[in-house]
Design an enzyme around this catalytic site. Structure first.
Site, PDB file in Angstrom:
ATOM      1  N   GLY A 183      50.246  15.509 -35.515  1.00 44.84           N
ATOM      2  CA  GLY A 183      50.330  16.515 -34.452  1.00 44.84           C
ATOM      3  C   GLY A 183      49.400  17.693 -34.686  1.00 44.84           C
ATOM      4  N   ARG A 206      48.234   9.363 -34.604  1.00 46.34           N
ATOM      5  CA  ARG A 206      49.368   9.164 -35.502  1.00 46.34           C
ATOM      6  C   ARG A 206      49.354   7.817 -36.232  1.00 46.34           C
ATOM      7  NH1 ARG A 206      53.109  13.206 -35.189  1.00 46.34           N
ATOM      8  NH2 ARG A 206      52.852  14.608 -33.419  1.00 46.34           N
ATOM      9  N   ASP A 265      53.023  12.530 -44.754  1.00 50.37           N
ATOM     10  CA  ASP A 265      52.686  11.109 -44.675  1.00 50.37           C
ATOM     11  C   ASP A 265      51.184  10.883 -44.803  1.00 50.37           C
ATOM     12  OD1 ASP A 265      55.272  10.313 -44.429  1.00 50.37           O
ATOM     13  OD2 ASP A 265      55.203   9.974 -42.267  1.00 50.37           O
ATOM     14  N   LYS A 322      48.529  20.206 -43.580  1.00 51.86           N
ATOM     15  CA  LYS A 322      48.653  20.661 -42.202  1.00 51.86           C
ATOM     16  C   LYS A 322      50.033  20.335 -41.658  1.00 51.86           C
ATOM     17  CE  LYS A 322      49.072  18.127 -39.289  1.00 51.86           C
ATOM     18  NZ  LYS A 322      49.287  16.960 -38.419  1.00 51.86           N
ATOM     19  N   THR A 323      50.718  21.266 -41.125  1.00 53.64           N
ATOM     20  CA  THR A 323      51.862  21.033 -40.234  1.00 53.64           C
ATOM     21  C   THR A 323      52.499  22.350 -39.824  1.00 53.64           C
ATOM     22  OG1 THR A 323      54.150  20.240 -40.021  1.00 53.64           O
ATOM     23  CG2 THR A 323      53.345  20.512 -42.242  1.00 53.64           C
ATOM     24  N   ASP A 325      55.366  22.637 -39.005  1.00 49.03           N
ATOM     25  CA  ASP A 325      56.757  22.615 -39.452  1.00 49.03           C
ATOM     26  C   ASP A 325      56.970  23.349 -40.774  1.00 49.03           C
ATOM     27  OD1 ASP A 325      57.096  21.046 -37.253  1.00 49.03           O
ATOM     28  OD2 ASP A 325      57.415  19.176 -38.337  1.00 49.03           O
ATOM     29  N   MET A 335      60.755  23.580 -32.368  1.00 50.23           N
ATOM     30  CA  MET A 335      60.215  22.342 -32.892  1.00 50.23           C
ATOM     31  C   MET A 335      60.387  22.295 -34.416  1.00 50.23           C
ATOM     32  SD  MET A 335      56.507  20.867 -31.764  1.00 50.23           S
ATOM     33  CE  MET A 335      56.656  20.074 -30.178  1.00 50.23           C
ATOM     34  N   GLY A 336      60.577  21.135 -34.944  1.00 51.34           N
ATOM     35  CA  GLY A 336      60.738  20.959 -36.392  1.00 51.34           C
ATOM     36  C   GLY A 336      61.943  20.092 -36.663  1.00 51.34           C
ATOM     37  N   GLU A 359      65.297  22.030 -34.029  1.00 51.87           N
ATOM     38  CA  GLU A 359      65.299  20.766 -33.284  1.00 51.87           C
ATOM     39  C   GLU A 359      66.086  19.660 -33.986  1.00 51.87           C
ATOM     40  OE1 GLU A 359      61.362  19.146 -32.986  1.00 51.87           O
ATOM     41  OE2 GLU A 359      61.805  17.966 -31.210  1.00 51.87           O
ATOM     42  N   ARG A 392      51.532  24.900 -30.855  1.00 51.42           N
ATOM     43  CA  ARG A 392      50.776  23.972 -31.697  1.00 51.42           C
ATOM     44  C   ARG A 392      49.274  24.109 -31.546  1.00 51.42           C
ATOM     45  NH1 ARG A 392      52.908  17.940 -31.285  1.00 51.42           N
ATOM     46  NH2 ARG A 392      51.619  18.077 -29.416  1.00 51.42           N
TER      47      ARG A 392
END
Lengths: 560, 560
Positions: free
Chosen positions: A83, A147, A178, A204-205, A207, A252-253, A313, A430
């Site tokens: 994402g 993804r 991942d 990167k994220t 979250d 989100m998360g 979330e 995002r």
């Protein structure tokens, strides 16, 4: 540039992120100093067995001295995985500027559409002209993300073919846990196969759950939480002005509650639910509902029929009884898949499942709103599993809290009003233009990836450290990807992975929330962070997240 | 100040909005110049009959010369009416600073909780200390707002009593079209009753539908649309990066589509629906759905299974067939209220209603999703009317577009994918900290209200003009409230009101959209406005809305 750009974007295109001193100058006066050999987070023997070539490498610190001896032109590829997160484009421009500073003939290739581009070889050469309209911008639209995983033998072989075809000196994989696990696999595979391409991972994220073990933060978390906090602060002010609505805000998360925690700390919303705490306390869904309902009641008694509640979330998945229920459901649905599928009526499925569930899970199931029960039994994913990720946690919470308040009302225990507005913030943040922090952080990460490649250090994650200091003082380190790994169950198989960093209930960010929240629940002690500022003094335009400040022992409360 | 404030809020508390030159200096060198006698927008005779004392007054322009002769201490009251809009607090600080500049002994009273505070006399004296923590902040939390009207004889008498008790020289009513209509009534009533309190109106609404007749913009529209545009721009970037979702974004604004239009112009979203256009074209719901579905299809054919569609909250009410249907439903439900109520099943109500509706309305009704039909027939408001405002326009649109695309898919006419994410932005922007534009605009409005009071001019709306120039050059005018009025049907009675300014389909803002949108529909020509900036050059931190620029004949596209 033919595209119309906003005045702010134009200003950002010309912005030059502040670079750590150590990363300037084409690496002519710096070198990587090796630390002690590393190990793994857990399951050391099994990680070593899985990564015989890359396990145990020393940590690296970029320090003054030495300097790059062989300043030749570099060919580097970069892929954006998963994402979007604010700053992805700056990793790329940072990488480009750094390899060009090493040698004017260096070339950068962007693989299109995420890991898939790496398998197919679908790429775009990224030149100064191509990159100019993307400096300090949000989004992944320069080369796109994707993804796909990078795991199977075929994928690894295709990746090798692409790297060899382009004679890549380095491959930079920008992604979450991942994708960085995949980066470790590729690095190991390349050594094993004698491929000389250096593999570097970039954390990167939005979250915020890829950190620890020497990595202080994942990029994008800063910007995204600042956007969400702006909105939550505005809603807190609206709630306190209109005195009419309870706002339930889902953030989100799915796997960790860092985003909720950061936004709660920044805005002092009346309630901030943290999934990890719910799990640790082994709270039931009814207990979570009761907790919220009691605060609604206490505020109503104080004349406040309004408030703001932040809901991560993934909350529902943190509730132990729900986890058990989901596990049992999946087992039942797999064991009796054929018979189950033959039942076309929801009521028949419900009856069947109830007979098979344990007493506790049967109870947990019956406590769910019928809508959710239907969703669980009627819609399943490609693997036949119930789609827990589809459950709208916050809508369910609102439904159950409203029910509970209605019950209190009928008993004469609640004399207030409960009118709810719900919100979900995720896509709004995002792809925001990266904050000055994220712009500088990602630009530095790109430079650091270039340094690892230039010095031939494969299998490392880029770790820019001391992030609470101004960018000039940041450190640049390499953390062996294998040192971040442990064994986890994936699709029923023990698998070496980089784990997700959860909110630690003994960590300072959570303790800060825990210490102050009883006041925030009843008082209107809201803080209004406002919109991200790209100009102005550092305390307005450059401070990192409260999470980062607190984790580094700094007091994030602005001086009065 | 004990409250914790964010770094940005602290900076804003110290911000001094730029004031129009004409409004500086305690009005010692300025005077109101009278223009020609005014009339009304329409229904002149009936407006004159309703407002015999205040009708026809001349327009006023604040000009150099003369100067306030009688610089005595003023007592002024202020009330915030209706929903929040960014800048409300600055109207109050502007008013305070201006009456203090006239005389250090001047006093300001804020009525608590909107017009209700005016009836009950519930107020708070607003001193420099009280106001300090509210300068340039969002929200109405300083004194609260409220939605009570100010119409009945009892209310007017109570209002009079309060003003007399506090010996008010002036009463400032901050609100939308209804509140300013009320202000006109109060002004007329006060003259009639020999009350000397000057009444001044201030144009407030994020919806942007209180303007024209000398008033260029309502305050709050600038900030709110900038917040929404930030988010929409971020979502456009996300859509173009992920290439996976269609985002349907509903924007607050029931009665007019200015917010949607402004945000569409700022972001170049793929689709921006404008209620007024739908109405003018006499489009049916199915036609609107078909319009959107065809763009979804065309984009899919171009490989773009994603996009962004902006939907004004009130869209459904602009569709002529739906308006007629609602009217018929309300008539039927009133005529046969008793029988209708005796039908407890939805299907019985549906059958009954279908028998009574005209053929066209029956068809329109049957085209609505069942969920909406149920909502219309089962839930009614306090007056027994169907709750059209409860219809979730955008969810309905999404439902119907998805259906239509499914139909195309089944026929082999659509080979793409349609996955939708929906959003509703409203509360996120109503209480944002005012932009530099709104901060200056409202601060000027407060000063202008003080000027009208100091010069004894009652029954005027504050009109700060030439808003596309820098604030120093703005003009200050008074527009007679009666000159903005016309007769409209309210609750079945012809009533003098200030009308809502709708989007004009022959106006430049709409024409700009109409001229450019076919490109935006297919190309990804998104613009990313980014977060509101409070620092930096004027083109980044100080430009007004595109709507305002276009209405004033300026080209809003930033120079390339």
């Amino acid at each position: 540039m033919s595209r119309e750009v906003s005045a702010l974007e134009r200003a950002r295109l010309g912005h030059r992120p502040e670079l750590p001193d150590i990363l300037t100058g084409g690496f002519r006066n710096v070198t990587f100093e090796e630390g002690d050999a590393t190990t793994a987070v857990r399951d050391v023997d099994r990680i070593e067995a899985s990564f015989p070539k890359t396990f145990g490498r020393p940590g690296l610190d970029l320090v003054e001295g030495g300097g790059l001896q062989d300043a030749r032109a570099l060919s580097v590829g970069v892929v954006l995985s998963g994402g979007q997160a604010p700053g992805g484009h700056n990793v790329i421009t940072g990488l480009f500027d750094a390899i060009r500073a090493v040698h004017a003939g260096s070339r950068l290739f962007g693989f299109l559409g995420g890991p898939r581009g790496l398998f197919t070889g679908d790429h775009r050469q990224l030149t100064a002209e191509v990159l100019a309209p993307y400096r300090n911008t949000g989004g992944f639209d320069l080369i796109g993300g994707g993804r796909d995983k990078l795991e199977s033998a075929e994928q690894l072989a295709a990746c090798r073919a692409t790297c060899e075809k382009l004679s890549l000196d380095g491959l930079v994989i920008v992604g979450g846990d991942d994708s960085n696990t995949n980066a470790a696999t590729v690095a190991e595979y390349f050594i094993d196969q004698g491929v000389e391409t250096v593999v570097a991972g970039v954390p990167k994220t939005i979250d915020g759950d890829l950190k620890e073990n020497g990595v202080e933060a994942s990029f994008g978390f800063d910007t995204a939480t600042k956007v969400y906090s702006e909105l939550i602060g505005n809603i807190c002010r609206d709630a306190a002005s209109a005195r009419k609505y309870w706002h339930f805000i889902k953030l989100m998360g799915r796997n960790a509650s860092h985003v909720a925690l950061e936004c709660g700390l920044r805005t002092h919303a009346n309630i901030t639910l943290i999934g990890e705490e719910v799990q640790e306390r082994r709270a039931t869904l009814d207990q979570v509902v009761e907790h919220v309902a009691l605060i609604v009641k206490r505020r109503a008694e104080a004349g406040k029929n309004y408030g703001v509640c932040i809901v991560p979330e993934g909350l529902i998945e943190f509730i132990p009884e729900i986890r058990v229920l989901i596990g049992e459901l999946n087992r039942i649905l797999h064991e009796d898949a054929k018979y189950f599928e033959s039942l076309s009526l929801f009521s028949d499925r419900q009856e069947f499942v109830n007979r098979k569930l344990s007493r506790d899970s049967s109870y947990a199931f019956s406590c769910l709103p019928v809508r959710i029960q239907q969703q669980l039994l009627l819609e399943r994913d490609a693997h036949g599993n119930v789609q827990v990720s589809r459950i709208d946690t916050e809508a369910m919470l609102v439904e159950k809290v409203t029910e509970r308040i209605g019950e209190m009302q009928a008993r004469g225990e609640f004399a207030g009003r409960l009118q709810v507005q719900d919100h979900f913030f995720g896509y709004e943040g995002r792809c925001a233009a990266p904050s000055n922090f994220d712009a500088a952080y990602t630009y530095a990460l790109g430079h650091l990836a270039a340094a690892l490649i230039a010095f031939g250090k494969t299998g490392y994650m880029c770790a820019v450290q001391k992030l609470v200091a101004p960018p000039g003082e940041w450190h640049a380190a390499g953390v062996p990807l294998t040192s971040m790994m442990q064994i986890e169950d994936r699709k029923g198989r023990p698998t070496p992975v980089i784990g997700k960093a959860l909110v630690h209930t003994e960590g300072r960010p959570f303790l800060e929330l825990a210490a102050r929240r009883s006041r925030w629940e009843i008082e209107d002690d809201f803080v209004f962070p406002g919109a991200i500022q790209y100009f102005g003094p550092r305390e307005i335009s450059g401070l990192p997240t409260m999470t980062l400040l607190l984790e580094h022992g700094q007091d994030p409360a602005p001086a009065p």
